[in-house]
Scaffold this active site. Structure first.
Site, mmCIF file in Angstrom:
data_model
loop_
_atom_site.group_PDB
_atom_site.id
_atom_site.type_symbol
_atom_site.label_atom_id
_atom_site.label_comp_id
_atom_site.label_asym_id
_atom_site.label_seq_id
_atom_site.Cartn_x
_atom_site.Cartn_y
_atom_site.Cartn_z
ATOM 1 N N THR A 140 8.906 58.628 13.406
ATOM 2 C CA THR A 140 8.609 59.077 14.770
ATOM 3 C C THR A 140 7.289 58.556 15.317
ATOM 4 O O THR A 140 6.917 58.879 16.447
ATOM 5 C CB THR A 140 8.618 60.614 14.834
ATOM 6 N N SER A 142 3.340 57.563 16.224
ATOM 7 C CA SER A 142 2.091 58.265 16.511
ATOM 8 C C SER A 142 1.924 58.367 18.020
ATOM 9 O O SER A 142 2.662 57.755 18.784
ATOM 10 C CB SER A 142 0.908 57.511 15.894
ATOM 11 N N ALA A 178 -15.011 53.947 19.473
ATOM 12 C CA ALA A 178 -15.346 52.552 19.195
ATOM 13 C C ALA A 178 -14.533 52.036 18.012
ATOM 14 O O ALA A 178 -15.061 51.381 17.109
ATOM 15 C CB ALA A 178 -16.839 52.406 18.924
ATOM 16 N N GLY A 179 -13.238 52.349 18.030
ATOM 17 C CA GLY A 179 -12.334 51.822 17.018
ATOM 18 C C GLY A 179 -11.631 50.578 17.524
ATOM 19 O O GLY A 179 -12.076 49.931 18.479
ATOM 20 N N VAL A 180 -10.513 50.264 16.910
ATOM 21 C CA VAL A 180 -9.787 49.037 17.247
ATOM 22 C C VAL A 180 -9.361 49.030 18.713
ATOM 23 O O VAL A 180 -9.676 48.102 19.469
ATOM 24 C CB VAL A 180 -8.556 48.874 16.335
ATOM 25 N N ILE A 181 -8.644 50.074 19.142
ATOM 26 C CA ILE A 181 -8.135 50.105 20.511
ATOM 27 C C ILE A 181 -9.289 50.143 21.508
ATOM 28 O O ILE A 181 -9.290 49.416 22.512
ATOM 29 C CB ILE A 181 -7.198 51.312 20.708
ATOM 30 N N LEU A 183 -12.476 49.125 21.312
ATOM 31 C CA LEU A 183 -13.281 47.912 21.453
ATOM 32 C C LEU A 183 -12.468 46.750 22.020
ATOM 33 O O LEU A 183 -12.992 45.955 22.804
ATOM 34 C CB LEU A 183 -13.906 47.534 20.110
ATOM 35 N N GLY A 262 -8.061 57.759 18.499
ATOM 36 C CA GLY A 262 -7.093 57.789 17.413
ATOM 37 C C GLY A 262 -5.693 58.130 17.882
ATOM 38 O O GLY A 262 -5.495 58.649 18.987
ATOM 39 N N HIS A 431 -12.111 17.798 8.780
ATOM 40 C CA HIS A 431 -13.410 17.885 9.448
ATOM 41 C C HIS A 431 -13.297 17.356 10.876
ATOM 42 O O HIS A 431 -12.664 16.319 11.103
ATOM 43 C CB HIS A 431 -14.444 17.057 8.673
#
Length: 465
Positions: A140, A142, A178-181, A183, A262, A431
């Site tokens: 289901t 989040s 200030a987590g993944v989503i 930032l 979250g 290179h």
């Protein structure tokens, strides 16, 4: 309407649920896929794809805005409505592809309803029917968490579930988290001309296992938008706008607030207590992450809803494991899981791979602050930290570096293959590329593990690499 029966019922038609139903049916089980909307996956509708569409627009604007270093003047004129229109147009195309897949399911498999448990082998649907299922997979997903002080703000609140529905870019945006989503979207909005401020209760960025990388992230992103660490702002609505008060009498006004605090598992309303599972204080059951089985019950849990590895490729793998084991129950088979792997699509990207510094016998560092190709592209910042065992086999990495989303895949594959630093150094590096910047870290691992450098590495890097 008559009640239903099946070998395997799957609750939730997201990435994990789709994968679970397919795997169970492929193993010979009769299946039902139960979902209230069949709208498409979180990734396609409100996650991976729309956020990357916004980030892609932001990157184009940033490149235009910073082109003067190359002798090119092209200040961007940003049409917020056009940005959001393209985002939704492409997002809808991705989502439609998922919905088209539902149409190809065998007749009677897709059940449009909400389900809850009446027992370990019985589900009740909100359309009045019941399902007798020999086994069940919970998938289901989040949903965004809205902290209590913000819940009264109504249409001022944005989450990743509705931010992409904005008809135009706002003039200002507060971001909580200030987590993944937080930032990713903060940087995208800032580069598109939105005044952005991020607020987080933690005293520092915590996206990496390396303190030096966390400091570099804070410095790089903090140059593009305000980041207020150690803050829990108090919101209020003033004349149709948002006011935030925090710290020593500080306050500011914003058009909207993006809540990125979250995405907890969606288990409310499932009545898991009726399954016989032991639940913790959050209402979550204990499960085996190699079989996806809840205790010894005929119930499996996969994807974001189990709270373990909330990213798409993990949800897909977990769904397949859960579906196969549900079909074969009680002959449940453990499956080896790939090393943990996450990417945050800031610019530069952030990645975590496998085991961290606490498990390493040797650590190697490549500094991209003066790396040749990175300087050519005007992207010279960040670093890559490689971790190895005492035999110089790579076991993990942390990085914040240009091209990091691509470098991370190469490193993950090396970890999975059990490659050593010596073996990687023996392979060709073109290179000038970003990949050849990894050689500094690989050489350090060889030296720290008392492994002789390959002969072709004794002469050092080409100039500027």
């Amino acid at each position: 309407m008559s009640d239903l029966q099946c070998d395997v019922a799957v609750i939730g038609a997201g990435t994990a649920g789709i994968s679970a139903e397919r795997a169970a049916r492929g193993a010979g089980a009769s299946t039902l896929l139960i979902d209230p909307n069949f709208a498409g996956t979180v990734c396609a509708t409100v996650g991976c794809m729309p956020s990357k569409l916004l980030l892609a627009a932001a990157k184009r604007a940033h490149h235009a805005r910073t082109a003067d270093i190359f002798g090119i003047s092209a200040p961007p004129q940003i049409d917020g409505k056009a940005v959001m229109q393209r985002l939704r147009r492409e997002r809808d195309r991705f989502a439609q592809g998922v919905r088209d897949g539902f149409k190809r399911l065998p007749q009677g498999v897709a059940i449009t309803a909400r389900a809850r448990f009446a027992g370990p082998n019985r589900l009740l649907l909100d359309d009045g029917r019941s399902v007798t299922a020999a086994r069940t997979v919970i998938a289901t997903g989040s949903a965004p968490a809205i902290p209590g002080p913000f819940q009264h703000l109504g249409d001022l609140i944005l989450t990743n579930d509705n931010v992409f529905e904005l008809p135009d870019l706002p003039e200002s945006l507060a971001v909580i988290g200030a987590g993944v989503i937080g930032l990713e979207l903060a940087q995208a909005m800032a580069r598109l001309g939105v005044r952005v401020a991020v607020f987080d209760r933690a005293n520092q960025i915590r996206l990496s296992r390396q303190p030096a990388i966390n400091q570099a992230i804070a410095q790089a992103l903090g140059a593009e938008f305000a980041i207020h660490h150690g803050s829990s702002p108090t919101p209020s609505r003033v004349d149709g706008k948002l006011r935030l008060d925090w710290g020593a009498g500080r306050s500011d006004m914003f058009d909207h607030v993006l809540i990125a605090a979250g995405r907890p598992p969606q288990v409310a309303g499932l009545d898991l207590d009726r399954t016989g599972a032991t639940l913790d204080e959050r209402g979550m059951p204990t499960f085996n992450d190699q079989t996806m089985q809840i205790e010894d019950l005929p119930i499996f849990i996969a994807g974001d809803v189990n709270g373990a590895r909330p990213v798409l490729h993990e949800a897909s793998q977990e769904g397949a494991i859960a579906g196969r084991n549900a079909a074969r129950f009680p002959q449940v088979q453990p499956f080896d899981r790939s090393p943990q792997f996450t990417i945050t699509f800031t610019d530069p990207p952030i990645a975590r791979i496998g085991k961290g510094p606490d498990d390493a016998a040797c650590v190697g560092l490549s500094d991209y602050g003066n790396q040749g190709r990175a300087r050519v592209e005007d992207q010279a910042q960040g670093s890559v930290h490689l971790y190895a065992d005492s035999q110089d086999r790579l076991i993990g990495a942390d990085l914040f570096a240009p091209g990091g989303d691509h470098l991370a895949h190469l490193l993950l594959w090396a970890v999975i293959e059990g490659a050593t630093a010596t073996e990687l150094l023996n392979r060709p590096f073109y290179h000038p590329t970003l990949e050849e910047g990894l050689r500094s870290a690989l050489r350090q691992i060889c030296r720290a593990s008392d492994t002789a450098l390959p002969p072709n590495q004794d002469c050092g890097n080409p100039p500027g690499s």
